[in-house]
Enzyme design. Structure first.
Site, PDB file in Angstrom:
ATOM      1  N   CYS A 110       0.841  -1.203   0.000  1.00 36.49           N
ATOM      2  CA  CYS A 110       0.000   0.000   0.000  1.00 36.49           C
ATOM      3  C   CYS A 110       0.873   1.248   0.000  1.00 36.49           C
ATOM      4  O   CYS A 110       0.500   2.269  -0.567  1.00 36.49           O
ATOM      5  CB  CYS A 110      -0.924   0.002   1.209  1.00 36.49           C
ATOM      6  N   CYS A 135      15.421   4.609 -12.867  1.00 35.10           N
ATOM      7  CA  CYS A 135      15.177   5.946 -13.419  1.00 35.10           C
ATOM      8  C   CYS A 135      14.029   6.564 -12.628  1.00 35.10           C
ATOM      9  O   CYS A 135      13.797   6.185 -11.477  1.00 35.10           O
ATOM     10  CB  CYS A 135      14.860   5.881 -14.900  1.00 35.10           C
TER      11      CYS A 135
END
Lengths: 367, 79
Positions: free
Chosen positions: A187, A331
């Site tokens: 979560c 990235c």
């Protein structure tokens, strides 16, 4: 044990329900329920179980409270940050209500502990947040013939099912084969509203009560799929007659199984790693960690030291990548690192290369 | 489209396909359908999911009728 008169007064409003009554209530009062995970699902589940009169609840969680838990883990306050969740719940219910017993297990569940504590309980509730532990709980419940109430969340959606209520009932492996493991999404990574985990944890408590009080309408050989964004609910039927993935065949095989490693190897095969697997490889050493974003792109990376080789540079000068080391690429959101990974694997035949799923954007700095 | 299949997406598959529901030209079975979806949505290939036809989870290639509903269900892990 409570006197009948006190039971009648305290639980009057559930006793008068059709199909409920004093005998059903006594079943709850004698019941022992083990809740694994005292987080977004576990907190509301435990609260409703105790309020309904469950006699004894075991709470298993090795985690401590952090600030980012508080919006959904409503048994805790800011004053609890840094303290053990299971212990906090035990202390809270010691003072609030001595009629019910809370047993705290202040550690993360492993195979040994599952085998020692599952036999003490009538029903198990999976409120955890990672797939490796979910398969461990499933297998232990199956082998020890314990009913299991499962629920899992992704953003506004949830899956809920009840396993092992009889010899012919389904288990987690009938719904999702273990080889189909995606890297776990917690979560914290995907995001969730406390109201959603609250609803789903409450549904888990409801299924426990239905089972113990033998109420009609129990989920059986089906999975409830909920979308709380659109309020679409579907029950998916599950056939257990054609099992491909059976899991460990006996206690001995279960004890020897390394669930976390099994999950990790699936991720290694897929080449995309979640945060835990990424950290695991960094800790093993001999790595070249490469940030393929452009120089100066934010957020700055603090948890580990990385070398900046922007994607366009890497595609022109692949010799900057070591063939001797484990290559870990990341990235911003996981798209450029995937391109770099495909290039290094396909064009440069570098095999020991992985990338961070979801990029540094999903890196969790708080827990 | 006279003959079609209704596809329901769940979890992170929604982001990959760009919506939680789509209609797809009719094909005869689930294997053909999944291959057609892979061809259209390349990123779906890296994902794993169970398949339900008309709200029943299937374990092997299954025949599809016109206007059947096929749900793609990835395992959730959050809690």
């Amino acid at each position: 044990m409570m006197q009948d008169q006190h039971i009648s007064q305290r639980f009057h409003t559930q006793l008068v329900l059709p199909n409920f009554g004093i005998e059903a209530q006594k079943q709850l009062l004698q019941a022992k329920v083990l809740v694994i995970g005292a987080g977004g699902l576990g907190c509301p589940c435990i609260q409703y179980l105790l309020a309904a009169g469950i006699g004894s609840i075991g709470v298993c969680d090795g985690d401590v409270v952090v600030l980012s838990n508080l919006h959904r883990q409503i048994l805790f306050t800011a004053a609890d940050v840094g303290k053990k969740k299971a212990e906090l719940i035990k202390e809270r219910y010691l003072t609030e209500d001595s009629a019910c017993q809370v047993v705290a297990y202040n550690s993360y569940l492993d195979t040994e502990q599952a085998l020692s504590i599952f036999p003490l309980y009538d029903i198990i509730v999976d409120c955890t947040d990672d797939l490796a532990t979910r398969y461990l709980i499933n297998d232990a419940s199956k082998l020890l013939s314990k009913p299991l109430v499962f629920a899992a969340i992704y953003q506004y959606q949830a899956q809920l099912a009840v396993f092992n209520t009889s010899k012919s009932s389904i288990q987690l492996r009938d719904v999702f084969e273990e080889q189909s493991l995606n890297p776990s999404t917690t979560c914290n990574e995907a995001g969730v509203l406390g109201a959603v985990t609250g609803l789903v944890g409450t549904l888990q408590a409801l299924e426990v009560i239905k089972y113990l009080a033998n109420l009609p309408g129990q989920l059986c050989n089906e999975m409830l799929v909920c979308d709380f964004s659109s309020y679409q609910f579907s029950k998916m039927k599950i056939n257990n007659s054609n099992k491909k993935d059976k899991g460990p065949k006996d206690i001995e095989e279960f004890s020897k199984r390394d669930y976390r490693q099994a999950c990790l190897s699936k991720q290694l095969a897929s080449k995309q790693l979640d945060q835990a697997a990424f950290v695991n490889l960094i800790e093993k050493g001999n790595t070249q960690i490469v940030d393929v974003r452009n120089a100066g792109e934010l957020p700055q990376v603090l948890p580990f030291d990385a070398e900046n080789i922007p994607l366009d540079v890497l595609l022109k000068f692949p010799e900057k990548i070591s063939s001797e080391k484990t290559i870990l690429l990341f990235c911003h959101s996981g798209i450029r690192s995937q391109i770099a990974l495909d290039f290094l694997s396909d064009e440069c035949q570098i095999n020991n290369v992985f990338h961070l799923k979801g990029g540094i954007l999903k890196w969790n700095h708080y827990d | 489209m006279d003959e079609y299949i209704k596809i329901l997406l769940f979890g992170n598959l929604v982001e990959i396909v760009g919506g939680c529901e789509l209609t797809f030209p009719y094909v005869a079975d689930t294997e053909t359908l999944i291959e057609a979806l892979y061809a259209k949505y390349e990123n779906l290939r890296a994902q794993t999911f169970s398949i339900a036809v008309n709200k029943s989870i299937i374990l092997e290639n299954t025949k599809i009728e016109n206007r059947d509903e096929v749900a793609l269900l990835p395992p959730f892990s959050g809690g």
